[in-house]
Scaffold this active site. Sequence first.
Site, PDB file in Angstrom:
ATOM      1  N   GLY A  53       0.833  -1.198   0.000  1.00 22.36           N
ATOM      2  CA  GLY A  53       0.000   0.000   0.000  1.00 22.36           C
ATOM      3  C   GLY A  53       0.862   1.240   0.000  1.00 22.36           C
ATOM      4  O   GLY A  53       1.527   1.524  -0.995  1.00 22.36           O
ATOM      5  N   SER A 120       6.662  -4.470  -1.764  1.00 23.01           N
ATOM      6  CA  SER A 120       6.280  -3.129  -2.157  1.00 23.01           C
ATOM      7  C   SER A 120       6.418  -2.195  -0.941  1.00 23.01           C
ATOM      8  O   SER A 120       7.499  -2.104  -0.359  1.00 23.01           O
ATOM      9  CB  SER A 120       4.859  -3.150  -2.731  1.00 23.01           C
ATOM     10  OG  SER A 120       4.553  -1.984  -3.426  1.00 23.01           O
ATOM     11  N   TRP A 121       5.352  -1.505  -0.527  1.00 24.26           N
ATOM     12  CA  TRP A 121       5.442  -0.708   0.695  1.00 24.26           C
ATOM     13  C   TRP A 121       5.786  -1.596   1.895  1.00 24.26           C
ATOM     14  O   TRP A 121       6.461  -1.153   2.835  1.00 24.26           O
ATOM     15  CB  TRP A 121       4.133   0.045   0.948  1.00 24.26           C
ATOM     16  CG  TRP A 121       4.013   0.529   2.362  1.00 24.26           C
ATOM     17  CD1 TRP A 121       3.231  -0.004   3.351  1.00 24.26           C
ATOM     18  CD2 TRP A 121       4.732   1.614   2.977  1.00 24.26           C
ATOM     19  NE1 TRP A 121       3.413   0.686   4.530  1.00 24.26           N
ATOM     20  CE2 TRP A 121       4.333   1.682   4.325  1.00 24.26           C
ATOM     21  CE3 TRP A 121       5.686   2.530   2.498  1.00 24.26           C
ATOM     22  CZ2 TRP A 121       4.836   2.631   5.217  1.00 24.26           C
ATOM     23  CZ3 TRP A 121       6.190   3.471   3.382  1.00 24.26           C
ATOM     24  CH2 TRP A 121       5.768   3.520   4.723  1.00 24.26           C
ATOM     25  N   ASP A 274       8.635  -5.268 -13.411  1.00 21.51           N
ATOM     26  CA  ASP A 274       7.818  -4.580 -12.414  1.00 21.51           C
ATOM     27  C   ASP A 274       7.682  -3.115 -12.828  1.00 21.51           C
ATOM     28  O   ASP A 274       8.646  -2.356 -12.802  1.00 21.51           O
ATOM     29  CB  ASP A 274       8.498  -4.686 -11.044  1.00 21.51           C
ATOM     30  CG  ASP A 274       7.632  -4.204  -9.892  1.00 21.51           C
ATOM     31  OD1 ASP A 274       6.772  -3.329 -10.125  1.00 21.51           O
ATOM     32  OD2 ASP A 274       7.834  -4.677  -8.761  1.00 21.51           O
ATOM     33  N   HIS A 302       4.842  -6.926 -10.724  1.00 19.19           N
ATOM     34  CA  HIS A 302       4.904  -6.467  -9.345  1.00 19.19           C
ATOM     35  C   HIS A 302       4.121  -7.335  -8.368  1.00 19.19           C
ATOM     36  O   HIS A 302       4.506  -7.467  -7.212  1.00 19.19           O
ATOM     37  CB  HIS A 302       4.349  -5.033  -9.285  1.00 19.19           C
ATOM     38  CG  HIS A 302       4.402  -4.418  -7.923  1.00 19.19           C
ATOM     39  ND1 HIS A 302       5.585  -4.031  -7.332  1.00 19.19           N
ATOM     40  CD2 HIS A 302       3.416  -4.129  -7.026  1.00 19.19           C
ATOM     41  CE1 HIS A 302       5.335  -3.505  -6.145  1.00 19.19           C
ATOM     42  NE2 HIS A 302       4.020  -3.559  -5.922  1.00 19.19           N
TER      43      HIS A 302
END
Length: 322
Positions: A53, A120-121, A274, A302
């Site tokens: 996120g 990711s985050w 990605d 991703h």
Amino acid sequence: MDQRSGQKRAVEYLYPPVDPFDQRLIDMGDGHKIYVEQCGRPDGIPVLVLHGGPGGGCSPAMRRYFDPSVYRVVLFDQRGCGRSRPHASVSDNTTWHLVRDIETLRKALGIQAFVLFGGSWGATLALIYAISHPDRALHLVLRGVFLMTQAELDWFYGGGAGAFFPELWARFVAPIPPDERRNLIAAYHRRLFSGNLMEETRYARVWANWENALASVHHDGPVGESPGEYARAFARLENHYFHARGFLEEDGWILREKHRIRHLPAHIIQGRYDMICPPTSAWKLAEGWDGCHLNMIPLAGHALSEPGISAGLVRVMDSLRP
């Protein structure tokens, strides 16, 4: 018929579905209550799952990357999203609040140190937490590395990724007047925090759709609309964090502080194609880190649900078993 016959689906690499043996809300004492669940072996090797996120929340599929006879898997919904409350709130919601939340839940669960598993985050937060508390990290397993830099934000919200998907980029910028398009994060920020629920939800869906459409190398076009409540929480939280550049004191902070975790072992699973978090960030992170193993997955993007990404992550976690 599966047009990719011969290639296994991501779910086929995962362990069978598993139910939590513990679910609770932990009161952080400042108005936020954080949803936490545990599954697998109660006395197993602790793994902390950090979702993406910001604002994505955890899902049952995230429990399935770990051998349940070996690992004690801890998942939690970060502030403002998923089953944590208040929903979609950005009050007292910064990277450093999340780092403190992890410490609070670690102590509440009686855990000395975790394997940190994030994409990711979630990879960003894993790195920041490990840098802040290197004695609490056993191993880092990262996917789709995001270093929370201006260059990465410019790539995704400044037209870099849009050069590869011009029709989808056009949909993303269309709701914003031309004179505001030089800073789309700021332009969306004004609308996602307008105080008008319908307007916030409408713009949130556009924000979420742009990211969702580029998540997988196997998608080439718009995907289904996100539910309004989810999209609003996801977009508001993500935009809130990106508008503040991750609440880090300077651009490039993670790479500057990497020396604090160079003694830790790490694995990175990175999709070669990605479009959301390009591989250059994973490469920079691994460079000069002797204990870090970078695995570039060909023909992968991703998403956690990419077959090559899922297979790579399960392989890593299986390799860490005693």
